[in-house]
Design an enzyme around this catalytic site. Structure first.
Site, short mmCIF file in Angstrom:
data_model
loop_
_atom_site.label_atom_id
_atom_site.label_comp_id
_atom_site.label_asym_id
_atom_site.label_seq_id
_atom_site.Cartn_x
_atom_site.Cartn_y
_atom_site.Cartn_z
N GLY A 20 -57.45 92.71 -73.52
CA GLY A 20 -57.18 91.59 -74.42
C GLY A 20 -55.74 91.16 -74.33
O GLY A 20 -55.09 91.32 -73.28
N SER A 21 -55.23 90.63 -75.41
CA SER A 21 -53.89 90.05 -75.38
C SER A 21 -52.81 91.14 -75.37
O SER A 21 -53.01 92.24 -75.88
CB SER A 21 -53.68 89.15 -76.59
OG SER A 21 -53.80 89.90 -77.77
N THR A 22 -51.66 90.80 -74.82
CA THR A 22 -50.54 91.73 -74.77
C THR A 22 -50.08 92.09 -76.18
O THR A 22 -49.74 93.24 -76.47
CB THR A 22 -49.40 91.11 -73.94
OG1 THR A 22 -49.88 90.93 -72.61
CG2 THR A 22 -48.16 91.99 -73.92
N GLU A 23 -50.14 91.11 -77.08
CA GLU A 23 -49.70 91.33 -78.46
C GLU A 23 -50.54 92.44 -79.12
O GLU A 23 -50.00 93.40 -79.69
CB GLU A 23 -49.88 90.01 -79.19
CG GLU A 23 -49.27 89.95 -80.54
CD GLU A 23 -49.75 88.68 -81.26
OE1 GLU A 23 -50.32 87.79 -80.63
OE2 GLU A 23 -49.54 88.63 -82.49
N GLU A 41 -55.56 96.75 -70.47
CA GLU A 41 -55.62 95.68 -69.47
C GLU A 41 -55.30 94.40 -70.22
O GLU A 41 -56.11 93.92 -71.01
CB GLU A 41 -57.02 95.66 -68.84
CG GLU A 41 -57.05 94.99 -67.49
CD GLU A 41 -57.31 93.52 -67.61
OE1 GLU A 41 -56.32 92.76 -67.74
OE2 GLU A 41 -58.47 93.13 -67.58
N GLU A 68 -48.90 82.94 -71.13
CA GLU A 68 -50.30 82.90 -70.71
C GLU A 68 -51.01 81.81 -71.51
O GLU A 68 -51.10 81.89 -72.73
CB GLU A 68 -50.96 84.26 -70.97
CG GLU A 68 -52.37 84.34 -70.45
CD GLU A 68 -53.03 85.70 -70.68
OE1 GLU A 68 -52.94 86.23 -71.80
OE2 GLU A 68 -53.64 86.21 -69.73
N CYS A 118 -57.69 86.80 -67.17
CA CYS A 118 -56.38 87.45 -67.29
C CYS A 118 -55.59 87.36 -65.98
O CYS A 118 -54.37 87.28 -65.99
CB CYS A 118 -56.54 88.88 -67.73
SG CYS A 118 -57.78 89.78 -66.80
N LYS A 125 -66.59 97.72 -79.00
CA LYS A 125 -66.37 96.63 -79.95
C LYS A 125 -66.21 95.32 -79.18
O LYS A 125 -65.17 95.05 -78.60
CB LYS A 125 -65.10 96.91 -80.76
CG LYS A 125 -65.09 96.32 -82.16
CD LYS A 125 -65.13 94.82 -82.23
CE LYS A 125 -63.78 94.17 -82.17
NZ LYS A 125 -63.86 92.69 -82.20
N GLY A 168 -52.43 94.56 -77.55
CA GLY A 168 -52.24 95.77 -76.75
C GLY A 168 -51.04 96.57 -77.24
O GLY A 168 -51.08 97.80 -77.32
P1 NDP Z 1 -57.23 89.67 -78.73
O1 NDP Z 1 -56.36 90.58 -77.96
O2 NDP Z 1 -56.93 89.44 -80.16
O3 NDP Z 1 -58.74 90.21 -78.67
C1 NDP Z 1 -59.25 91.19 -77.80
C2 NDP Z 1 -60.15 92.15 -78.57
O4 NDP Z 1 -59.37 92.94 -79.47
C3 NDP Z 1 -61.20 91.48 -79.43
O5 NDP Z 1 -62.36 92.27 -79.48
C4 NDP Z 1 -60.51 91.46 -80.79
O6 NDP Z 1 -61.41 91.30 -81.85
C5 NDP Z 1 -59.86 92.82 -80.80
N1 NDP Z 1 -58.75 92.97 -81.72
C6 NDP Z 1 -58.00 92.01 -82.32
N2 NDP Z 1 -57.03 92.57 -83.07
C7 NDP Z 1 -57.17 93.91 -82.94
C8 NDP Z 1 -56.45 95.04 -83.45
N3 NDP Z 1 -55.40 94.89 -84.25
N4 NDP Z 1 -56.85 96.28 -83.11
C9 NDP Z 1 -57.90 96.45 -82.28
N5 NDP Z 1 -58.61 95.43 -81.75
C10 NDP Z 1 -58.25 94.17 -82.08
O7 NDP Z 1 -57.33 88.32 -77.98
P2 NDP Z 1 -57.74 86.91 -78.65
O8 NDP Z 1 -59.16 86.78 -78.58
O9 NDP Z 1 -57.15 86.75 -80.01
O10 NDP Z 1 -57.01 85.92 -77.69
C11 NDP Z 1 -55.62 85.62 -77.88
C12 NDP Z 1 -54.93 85.44 -76.58
O11 NDP Z 1 -54.99 86.64 -75.85
C13 NDP Z 1 -55.59 84.42 -75.66
O12 NDP Z 1 -55.14 83.15 -75.93
C14 NDP Z 1 -55.17 84.91 -74.33
O13 NDP Z 1 -53.92 84.41 -74.00
C15 NDP Z 1 -55.09 86.39 -74.49
N6 NDP Z 1 -56.25 87.10 -73.99
C16 NDP Z 1 -56.10 87.78 -72.85
C17 NDP Z 1 -57.17 88.45 -72.31
C18 NDP Z 1 -57.03 89.19 -71.05
O14 NDP Z 1 -58.02 89.67 -70.51
N7 NDP Z 1 -55.84 89.33 -70.54
C19 NDP Z 1 -58.49 88.43 -72.93
C20 NDP Z 1 -58.53 87.71 -74.17
C21 NDP Z 1 -57.44 87.08 -74.66
P3 NDP Z 1 -61.73 89.79 -82.32
O15 NDP Z 1 -62.28 89.08 -81.15
O16 NDP Z 1 -62.76 89.98 -83.32
O17 NDP Z 1 -60.45 89.23 -82.81
#
Ligand code: NDP
Length: 525
Positions: free
Chosen positions: A283-286, A305, A436, A339, A231, A288
């Protein structure tokens, strides 16, 4: 070049002035007192990547619309122009993708000898290389990152991940990971029992390295005999879909790789699908944490991660110019959407003034603008939402008392842009030192002793990466032993290699990607 070069050697202007000077006109204050010469525009051709008006989901080896026909737009963040409409996967599509992956796992992929699986991975790697320019242009258009980064980092590293893991596919019994019965049971030649794959992997990736994160996820999963449902992020689906096309081109058996485009709900449907055996998330810690809760008690394997707030630690014996390059690479590479970005500079007090001065000089030479221009150093911020987040956190830094500085820099009128920014006078309690930001914003803090550097570096809930700059090897080792970070770079920063495991501690997640350790995340050991 449609963007604007940050002026060289100028005195700082207040950020509100920077923000208000949004123009694509090259003749600005920076040009008036700038260097005697300028770079000629060097745009990569947009025509190299042909973009369809609409894209379907990739399920069972074929592209098709979502069951309910829903779509969403993906735009170019540098211009805000739409690029394409992409299918939005719902629950029915997730069911179909997981069923296709299960069928392929049981009938084709898991029973296939590793040496045969390897051939498909090699083929994908070679096609990635052959179509590298097309991938690079598409990535820069959809993500906003400079073409020199997508061309020289994202695409070659993605190919390298497939090459590296292709090499493992027929040697898994030598990886020292063992199957349930093989652990510790290696023969004299180092061969244990071939470890078993897990099944269907659900993989959710972010927008900062869309193709590279797809490669990080798919390559080890496929090499170890798992099948995948990937995804991509809502704002950057196009290179994952082109990679799906590459899978077709490589004759990968249908269902081995499936791509579900969509938003957070699509990711959530995939994560909670009962037919998935393993979840890999970046992706984000939240989010995660949400995924951890959804997966708890289901028996699914999980790797996370997540975010970071890395310290880049500069000692007084470090070569200043080299360290400055490392600091710039650490936080301004990929607009700081990294990240493991070195977003907290910890500099020894005795050299803080000279380091900050040289850093400002260097930042004034960075060129911000058209991501397709080969001279561009800083591209567009990936989305309006991310730009708002960076702006809000930067405003909080000023409100809390830090001094904000950006080089004189005009931003293009359209698109999402943020100037390279550094904050001095930052206290550890400020939000810009704790949260972050995920943007081109550096917080500068100082320390006096190595012990203080370690304490400050570790004063974060994250633990993904760190950097150390010193000429003393013993000090590097001393620091590396004490820094609570998954990766510690010494006299360099942001170095990635498929053979090297990458991952974090604490709120940065768990599990490793890359190397032998990354294989373990996809094997039943
Ligand atoms: P997210 O964690 O929301 O997105 C990462 C992935 O998860 C995307 O494919 C997203 O889809 C998907 N996703 C979102 N919500 C869910 C869920 N409930 N269950 C499963 N998958 C989900 O990151 P954001 O893009 O919203 O970025 C927000 C913040 O996160 C950034 O400002 C940054 O600080 C941090 N971030 C950190 C990353 C890292 O590698 N450490 C990478 C990206 C972001 P969709 O894109 O469609 O929302």
């Amino acid at each position: 070049m449609t963007g604007i070069r940050a002026g060289r050697g100028q005195s700082a202007r207040p950020p509100d002035e920077v923000a208000s000077a949004r123009s694509t006109d090259l003749a600005g204050p920076s040009a008036a007192a700038g260097p005697a010469w300028d770079y000629a525009p060097a745009p990569e051709s947009r025509e190299i990547a042909s973009i369809a008006a609409e894209y379907g989901l990739f399920i069972g080896g074929e592209f098709g619309p979502a069951a309910d026909g829903r779509q969403f737009p993906t735009i170019n963040p540098a211009t805000e122009q739409p690029l394409a409409r992409v299918a939005l996967a719902g629950v029915a599509d997730t069911d179909r993708a997981v069923a296709a992956a299960r069928h392929a796992y049981e009938q084709v992929w898991a029973p296939m000898p590793g040496a045969e699986r390897a051939k498909y991975l090699y083929r994908i790697a070679r096609i990635l290389q052959e179509r590298a320019r097309e991938f690079a242009v598409l990535e820069s258009l959809d993500n906003g990152k400079p073409i020199k980064e997508s061309r020289d980092v994202d695409v070659p590293l993605a190919a390298a991940h497939f090459f590296y893991h292709a090499g493992w596919a027929d040697k898994l019994e030598y990886a020292g990971l063992g199957g349930a019965s093989g652990a510790g049971g290696a023969d004299g030649a180092g061969r244990g029992t071939a470890p078993r794959p897990l099944g269907v992997a659900g993989q959710v990736i972010p927008w900062n390295f869309p193709l590279l994160m797809a490669a990080w996820k798919l390559a080890p999963a496929l090499a170890t005999g798992n099948t995948c449902v990937l995804k991509p992020a809502e704002t950057t689906p196009l290179t994952a879909l082109l990679l799906a096309e590459v899978c077709q081109q490589a004759d990968l058996p249908p269902g081995v790789v499936n791509v579900l485009t969509g938003a957070g709900e699509t990711g959530s449907a995939l994560v909670s699908h009962p037919g998935v055996n393993k979840i890999a998330f970046t992706g984000s810690t939240e989010v995660g944490k949400e995924i951890s809760r959804a997966v708890a008690g289901t028996g699914k394997r999980l790797t996370l991660e997540l975010g970071g707030k890395a310290a880049n630690v500069v000692f007084d014996d470090a070569p200043v110019d080299q360290a400055v390059e490392g600091i710039v690479n650490g936080i301004f590479f990929n607009q700081g959407h990294v990240c493991c970005a070195g977003s907290r500079l910890l500099v020894q007090e005795s050299v803080a003034d000279i380091v900050v001065e040289r850093l400002k000089e260097r930042l004034a030479t960075l060129r911000l603008g058209d991501p397709l221009d080969k001279n561009t150093d800083i591209g567009a911020i990936n989305s309006r939402e991310q730009l708002d987040k960076i702006s809000a956190l930067s405003a909080a830094g000023e409100a809390e008392g830090a001094q904000r500085w950006s080089p004189p820099c005009r931003l293009p009128e359209r698109g999402y842009w943020f100037p390279p920014t550094l904050f001095t006078g930052v206290s550890q309690s400020y939000r810009i030192a704790r949260e972050e930001i995920f943007g081109p914003v550096l917080s500068v803090l100082t320390f006096r002793t190595p012990e203080e550097a370690v304490t400050k570096a570790n004063n974060t809930p994250y633990g993904l990466s760190a950097g150390v700059w010193t000429e003393k090897g013993s000090r590097i080792l001393w620091m590396a032993q004490r820094l609570r970070a998954g990766v510690v770079w010494a006299n360099t920063y942001n170095r990635f290699d498929p053979a090297s495991p990458f991952g974090g501690y604490r709120e940065s997640g768990f599990g490793r990607e890359g190397g032998r350790h990354g294989l373990a995340a996809y094997l039943d050991a």
